[in-house]
Scaffold this active site. Structure first.
Site, short mmCIF file in Angstrom:
data_model
loop_
_atom_site.label_atom_id
_atom_site.label_comp_id
_atom_site.label_asym_id
_atom_site.label_seq_id
_atom_site.Cartn_x
_atom_site.Cartn_y
_atom_site.Cartn_z
N ALA A 1 75.94 63.02 69.17
CA ALA A 1 74.78 63.90 69.00
C ALA A 1 74.11 63.50 67.68
O ALA A 1 74.80 63.23 66.70
CB ALA A 1 75.23 65.36 68.95
N ALA B 1 80.30 60.35 72.91
CA ALA B 1 78.86 60.11 72.88
C ALA B 1 78.31 60.93 71.73
O ALA B 1 78.64 62.11 71.58
CB ALA B 1 78.22 60.53 74.19
N VAL C 1 81.93 65.02 72.48
CA VAL C 1 80.71 64.99 71.67
C VAL C 1 81.06 64.54 70.26
O VAL C 1 81.91 65.14 69.60
CB VAL C 1 80.04 66.37 71.65
CG1 VAL C 1 78.80 66.35 70.76
CG2 VAL C 1 79.69 66.81 73.07
N LYS C 2 80.39 63.47 69.84
CA LYS C 2 80.64 62.95 68.49
C LYS C 2 79.64 63.59 67.53
O LYS C 2 78.43 63.63 67.79
CB LYS C 2 80.42 61.43 68.52
CG LYS C 2 81.38 60.64 67.67
CD LYS C 2 81.06 59.17 67.86
CE LYS C 2 82.09 58.27 67.28
NZ LYS C 2 81.64 56.87 67.32
N VAL C 3 80.18 64.10 66.44
CA VAL C 3 79.37 64.84 65.47
C VAL C 3 79.74 64.35 64.08
O VAL C 3 80.92 64.14 63.80
CB VAL C 3 79.68 66.37 65.63
CG1 VAL C 3 79.09 67.17 64.49
CG2 VAL C 3 79.17 66.89 66.96
#
Ligand code: G3P
Length: 221
Positions: free
Chosen positions: A61, A59, A85-87
């Site tokens: 950010a 998902a 967390v996708k960054v």
């Protein structure tokens, strides 16, 4: 190679999960917008995906600065134990990844297009790195060659923590074939591409022949 579904569509995820081949899901803001997602529903939507698939669920950010990325990353990680967390692979993304990784949060560094970006992502503590293939093809460059470079370069080093490469922005069965031959750990594909992976004209032709011959067996009783 593991298969992730690149979508935010719950029906597609349910269907692919029922095939028994799904190891995870990647989402991004564009994919959520494509299903008409509302901002207020986003956390619950991610939780629904996490309940459907036991593997890692990325998902994204979306803040511009590291403080936003870190704060959003922490909130996303609280949604379910399998949230990743996708960054983005930027300076701010690297800084946020280091903080999140040190807190034990799995990060997928996305929008990766080069070997140096991938090496930096791994050093910042990224658990997953997503080199994009199709976006190179969009500008008449060789996305598979870029992926080959990233996979080859990362194989040269031990980063002190597990790092898996997610071949992303894959648009065809040939992309998946090439990614597997290179040794990418994971292919994340849209549902349309996943359907193409299982199809082969000789399978269809063979099936028709079996059906016809079985009918002969039945008719001979
Ligand atoms: O996972 C990344 C993917 O969603 C990007 O795909 O087709 O927009 O380049 P595409």
């Amino acid at each position: 190679m593991k298969f992730f579904l690149d979508t935010a569509d719950l029906d597609e995820i349910r269907e692919a999960a029922s095939w028994g081949v799904l190891s995870g899901v990647t989402t991004n803001p564009s994919l959520y917008a494509r299903i008409g997602g509302k901002l207020a529903d986003f956390p619950a939507h991610i939780q629904q995906i996490c309940a459907l698939v036991t593997g890692p669920i990325s998902a994204e950010a979306t803040g511009e600065g590291r403080a936003d990325l870190i704060a959003q990353g922490r909130d996303l990680a609280k949604l379910a134990p399998n949230v990743v967390v996708k960054v983005p692979t930027t300076v701010e993304g690297l800084a946020a990844t280091r903080v999140l990784a040190d807190e034990g949060i799995n990060v997928n560094m996305t929008l990766c297009f080069s070997v140096p970006q991938a090496l930096l992502a791994a050093r910042a503590g990224a658990r997953y790195i997503s080199p994009f293939v199709g976006r190179f093809d969009d500008i008449s460059e060789d996305g598979i060659a870029a992926l080959t470079d990233v996979v080859g370069a990362l194989e040269n080093y031990d980063f002190g923590h597990p790092v898996e490469i997610i071949a992303a922005s894959l648009r065809s069965a040939n992309h998946v074939t090439q990614a597997a031959l290179i040794g990418a750990d994971i292919a994340t594909v849209p549902f349309g591409v996943l359907k193409k992976l299982v199809a082969h004209p000789l399978t269809d032709r063979g099936l028709k022949a079996f059906e016809a011959d079985w009918q002969k067996v039945i008719d001979a009783q």
